[in-house]
Design a protein around this motif. Sequence first.
Motif, PDB file in Angstrom:
ATOM      1  N   GLY A  99     -11.903   8.394  -5.326  1.00 49.18           N
ATOM      2  CA  GLY A  99     -11.350   7.990  -6.621  1.00 49.18           C
ATOM      3  C   GLY A  99     -10.255   8.934  -7.082  1.00 49.18           C
ATOM      4  N   ASP A 100      -9.068   8.350  -7.314  1.00 50.62           N
ATOM      5  CA  ASP A 100      -7.938   9.122  -7.833  1.00 50.62           C
ATOM      6  C   ASP A 100      -7.697   8.670  -9.278  1.00 50.62           C
ATOM      7  OD1 ASP A 100      -5.427  10.149  -8.454  1.00 50.62           O
ATOM      8  OD2 ASP A 100      -4.350   9.129  -6.861  1.00 50.62           O
ATOM      9  N   ASP A 101      -6.993   7.533  -9.455  1.00 46.98           N
ATOM     10  CA  ASP A 101      -6.713   7.029 -10.812  1.00 46.98           C
ATOM     11  C   ASP A 101      -7.998   6.828 -11.627  1.00 46.98           C
ATOM     12  OD1 ASP A 101      -4.095   6.931 -10.036  1.00 46.98           O
ATOM     13  OD2 ASP A 101      -3.941   4.747 -10.004  1.00 46.98           O
ATOM     14  N   ILE A 140     -10.590   5.587   2.336  1.00 45.64           N
ATOM     15  CA  ILE A 140      -9.635   4.826   1.513  1.00 45.64           C
ATOM     16  C   ILE A 140      -9.687   5.384   0.095  1.00 45.64           C
ATOM     17  CG2 ILE A 140      -8.819   2.577   0.741  1.00 45.64           C
ATOM     18  CD1 ILE A 140     -10.499   1.251   2.871  1.00 45.64           C
ATOM     19  N   GLU A 141      -8.521   5.749  -0.393  1.00 46.94           N
ATOM     20  CA  GLU A 141      -8.416   6.262  -1.765  1.00 46.94           C
ATOM     21  C   GLU A 141      -7.966   5.132  -2.680  1.00 46.94           C
ATOM     22  OE1 GLU A 141      -5.892   9.730  -1.892  1.00 46.94           O
ATOM     23  OE2 GLU A 141      -5.167   9.152  -3.869  1.00 46.94           O
ATOM     24  N   ASP A 142      -8.493   5.121  -3.877  1.00 47.47           N
ATOM     25  CA  ASP A 142      -8.161   4.050  -4.828  1.00 47.47           C
ATOM     26  C   ASP A 142      -8.096   2.685  -4.153  1.00 47.47           C
ATOM     27  OD1 ASP A 142      -8.158   5.832  -6.896  1.00 47.47           O
ATOM     28  OD2 ASP A 142      -6.002   5.726  -7.315  1.00 47.47           O
ATOM     29  N   PRO A 143      -9.186   2.312  -3.463  1.00 48.42           N
ATOM     30  CA  PRO A 143      -9.196   0.986  -2.841  1.00 48.42           C
ATOM     31  C   PRO A 143      -9.146  -0.107  -3.901  1.00 48.42           C
ATOM     32  CG  PRO A 143     -11.394   1.963  -2.788  1.00 48.42           C
ATOM     33  CD  PRO A 143     -10.445   3.032  -3.261  1.00 48.42           C
ATOM     34  N   ILE A 173      -7.536  18.255   2.496  1.00 55.99           N
ATOM     35  CA  ILE A 173      -6.334  18.365   1.665  1.00 55.99           C
ATOM     36  C   ILE A 173      -5.418  17.193   1.983  1.00 55.99           C
ATOM     37  CG2 ILE A 173      -4.980  19.803   3.277  1.00 55.99           C
ATOM     38  CD1 ILE A 173      -3.945  21.310   0.737  1.00 55.99           C
ATOM     39  N   LYS A 174      -4.826  16.640   0.923  1.00 56.26           N
ATOM     40  CA  LYS A 174      -3.821  15.580   1.085  1.00 56.26           C
ATOM     41  C   LYS A 174      -2.512  16.138   0.570  1.00 56.26           C
ATOM     42  CE  LYS A 174      -3.143  11.806  -1.630  1.00 56.26           C
ATOM     43  NZ  LYS A 174      -2.956  10.395  -2.041  1.00 56.26           N
ATOM     44  N   THR A 175      -1.567  16.367   1.462  1.00 52.04           N
ATOM     45  CA  THR A 175      -0.314  16.952   1.013  1.00 52.04           C
ATOM     46  C   THR A 175       0.899  16.447   1.792  1.00 52.04           C
ATOM     47  OG1 THR A 175       0.732  19.004   0.301  1.00 52.04           O
ATOM     48  CG2 THR A 175      -0.623  19.137   2.296  1.00 52.04           C
ATOM     49  N   VAL A 191     -13.991  12.302  -4.604  1.00 52.25           N
ATOM     50  CA  VAL A 191     -13.020  12.425  -5.702  1.00 52.25           C
ATOM     51  C   VAL A 191     -11.760  13.139  -5.213  1.00 52.25           C
ATOM     52  CG1 VAL A 191     -14.063  14.583  -6.565  1.00 52.25           C
ATOM     53  CG2 VAL A 191     -12.659  13.208  -8.100  1.00 52.25           C
ATOM     54  N   LEU A 192     -10.616  12.621  -5.658  1.00 52.98           N
ATOM     55  CA  LEU A 192      -9.347  13.295  -5.396  1.00 52.98           C
ATOM     56  C   LEU A 192      -9.133  14.315  -6.518  1.00 52.98           C
ATOM     57  CD1 LEU A 192      -7.130  12.772  -3.163  1.00 52.98           C
ATOM     58  CD2 LEU A 192      -5.692  12.057  -5.075  1.00 52.98           C
ATOM     59  N   VAL A 193      -8.673  15.498  -6.171  1.00 51.28           N
ATOM     60  CA  VAL A 193      -8.493  16.556  -7.172  1.00 51.28           C
ATOM     61  C   VAL A 193      -7.023  16.939  -7.247  1.00 51.28           C
ATOM     62  CG1 VAL A 193      -9.116  18.921  -7.800  1.00 51.28           C
ATOM     63  CG2 VAL A 193     -10.819  17.392  -6.793  1.00 51.28           C
ATOM     64  N   LYS A 194      -6.429  16.614  -8.396  1.00 49.78           N
ATOM     65  CA  LYS A 194      -5.026  16.975  -8.653  1.00 49.78           C
ATOM     66  C   LYS A 194      -5.030  17.826  -9.909  1.00 49.78           C
ATOM     67  CE  LYS A 194      -2.951  12.569  -7.137  1.00 49.78           C
ATOM     68  NZ  LYS A 194      -2.725  11.173  -7.608  1.00 49.78           N
ATOM     69  N   VAL A 195      -4.687  19.083  -9.765  1.00 49.19           N
ATOM     70  CA  VAL A 195      -4.813  19.995 -10.911  1.00 49.19           C
ATOM     71  C   VAL A 195      -4.035  19.514 -12.132  1.00 49.19           C
ATOM     72  CG1 VAL A 195      -5.539  22.195  -9.931  1.00 49.19           C
ATOM     73  CG2 VAL A 195      -3.173  21.482  -9.681  1.00 49.19           C
ATOM     74  N   PHE A 199       0.853  -1.192   0.000  1.00 48.38           N
ATOM     75  CA  PHE A 199       0.000   0.000   0.000  1.00 48.38           C
ATOM     76  C   PHE A 199       0.893   1.247   0.000  1.00 48.38           C
ATOM     77  CE2 PHE A 199      -4.151  -1.824   2.079  1.00 48.38           C
ATOM     78  CZ  PHE A 199      -4.196  -2.794   1.081  1.00 48.38           C
ATOM     79  N   GLN A 200       0.447   2.240  -0.755  1.00 44.63           N
ATOM     80  CA  GLN A 200       1.291   3.412  -0.979  1.00 44.63           C
ATOM     81  C   GLN A 200       1.314   4.400   0.198  1.00 44.63           C
ATOM     82  OE1 GLN A 200       1.247   5.343  -5.061  1.00 44.63           O
ATOM     83  NE2 GLN A 200       0.158   6.920  -3.926  1.00 44.63           N
ATOM     84  N   GLU A 201       0.142   4.588   0.843  1.00 44.57           N
ATOM     85  CA  GLU A 201       0.075   5.668   1.837  1.00 44.57           C
ATOM     86  C   GLU A 201      -0.745   5.262   3.058  1.00 44.57           C
ATOM     87  OE1 GLU A 201      -1.373   9.215  -0.213  1.00 44.57           O
ATOM     88  OE2 GLU A 201      -0.263   8.623  -1.999  1.00 44.57           O
ATOM     89  N   MET A 253      -6.089   5.595   4.254  1.00 43.60           N
ATOM     90  CA  MET A 253      -5.108   4.883   3.426  1.00 43.60           C
ATOM     91  C   MET A 253      -5.306   5.226   1.952  1.00 43.60           C
ATOM     92  SD  MET A 253      -5.097   0.991   4.900  1.00 43.60           S
ATOM     93  CE  MET A 253      -6.807   0.653   4.509  1.00 43.60           C
ATOM     94  N   ASP A 254      -4.204   5.174   1.215  1.00 44.36           N
ATOM     95  CA  ASP A 254      -4.274   5.140  -0.246  1.00 44.36           C
ATOM     96  C   ASP A 254      -3.453   3.939  -0.698  1.00 44.36           C
ATOM     97  OD1 ASP A 254      -4.251   5.381  -2.946  1.00 44.36           O
ATOM     98  OD2 ASP A 254      -3.227   7.319  -3.037  1.00 44.36           O
ATOM     99  N   PRO A 255      -4.113   2.786  -0.892  1.00 45.58           N
ATOM    100  CA  PRO A 255      -3.364   1.626  -1.383  1.00 45.58           C
ATOM    101  C   PRO A 255      -2.834   1.837  -2.799  1.00 45.58           C
ATOM    102  CG  PRO A 255      -5.524   0.980  -0.507  1.00 45.58           C
ATOM    103  CD  PRO A 255      -5.526   2.477  -0.620  1.00 45.58           C
TER     104      PRO A 255
HETATM  105 MG   LIG Z   1      -3.775   8.184  -4.995  1.00 47.24          MG
END
Ligand SMILES: [Mg+2]
Length: 435
Positions: free
Chosen positions: A320-322, A293-296, A396-398, A343-347, A171-173, A250-252
């Motif tokens: 949801g990210d990816d 959980i992000e991108d489970p 915010i996730k940073t 939803v995750l928001v990445k500009v 898992f990534q995070e 978590m962000d797996p």
């Molecule tokens: Mg992610």
Amino acid sequence: MSATATGAIDATIDTVTARRIIDSRGNPTVEVDVVLADGSLGRAAVPSGASTGAREAVELRDGDAARWHGKGVDGAVAHVNGEIAASVRGRDAADQAGLDAALIALDGTAAKSRLGANAVLGVSLAAAKAAAAAHRSPLYRYLGGADAHLLPLPMMNIVNGGAHADNPLDFQEFMIAPVGAATFAEAVRMGSEVFHTLRRDLRAAGHATGVGDEGGFAPALRTAEEALDFVLAAIERTGYRPGPDIALLMDPASSEFFRDGVYDYAGEGVRRTPAEHADYLAGLVDAYPVVSIEDPMAENDLDGWRELTARVGDRCQLTGDDVFCTDEALLREGIRTGVGNSVLVKVNQVGTLTEALATVAAAHEAGWTAVMSHRSGETEDTTIADLAVATGCGQIKTGSLSRSDRTAKYNQLIRIEEELGDSARFAGRSALRRA
Ligand SMILES: [Mg+2]
Ligand SMILES: O=C(O)[C@@H](CO)OP(=O)(O)O
């Protein structure tokens, strides 16, 4: 001077200049300066991901560090300094939607692959910052208006794994969110206290305390349970209650280890079918105070996404990210078909500010949450801190409480909270509540 003789603000774009700088991984990236006719300057640096979604806007990059020649980024820089500068000069920087539409039309491709999403985003964000400067307004207020007073709940990534570290964690995070804090500044203090306790605990257990790409520790742990147990113990040993005071997230980054229809936990040495993977995650939600959980599930396992949403979506935020890549159309489809609830928001996933704001609006309209997010490759640019307040998204996730590329965003939010004074509100636990 930002006003004309008549007192009106003149935000006409005069010059647009890009340069190659380096990001937090030591890779080249793009920085853009937009200067307006009145001399106002907006500067923006573009981040970059390691675990990217398949449908992200396409940045012109340079591959891995061993091939560091700056060629891809130099192409993006040349596009800004040439074609883009020539075309946007004379435009009104305060007309963000018009500017972004012009950039999209100039690029002419669906994924911004001709000019490069990094070239386009740098100009889009720098123009917004220049317009804010012309209006003598901080960015969060320029974009968010009088209503911009909500400080986001920070998701602090204190254990790194996956594509962001060289340890066996699949898992990534592993993140903490101080839901019980009264203010943003207090949330940062609580988070950093736990971070320091975790360092001591890991060291005492004989683990390395070097950090990964997002500033969280990257110990040689194998399972999510081991990581969660360390984090849980650190929260308790610091004197906080896991759950009411500090929640787990978590962000797996599940797309990264979904291969041939199976979730391949290579670090743990286990393969799980989509049903087993969903069972495993649901078990973690039952056993630990995991609130998000992000991108489970992987971006191309939509059945798995729907199954997990039906199962735990009422008690756990599923972001949801990816799977959405900050794209409004993909998000709307997910909302329609029950893929997650956030939803995750990445500009930089979508490439313009206007499109990112539209995605946040679509989420809110549907009663979904939106989380403003950094990338694993960052710079000292703090735009996302202002965007979190401007949109009122509440989360915010940073990254962690170390590495200046991460703390720069937290520190900017501390400044914004101070500037807002009595009108500041900290989102806290309410951020996770959906309408
Ligand atoms: Mg992610
Ligand atoms: O997966 C993620 O959410 C991000 C940021 O934490 O990582 P990257 O920028 O590598 O895609």
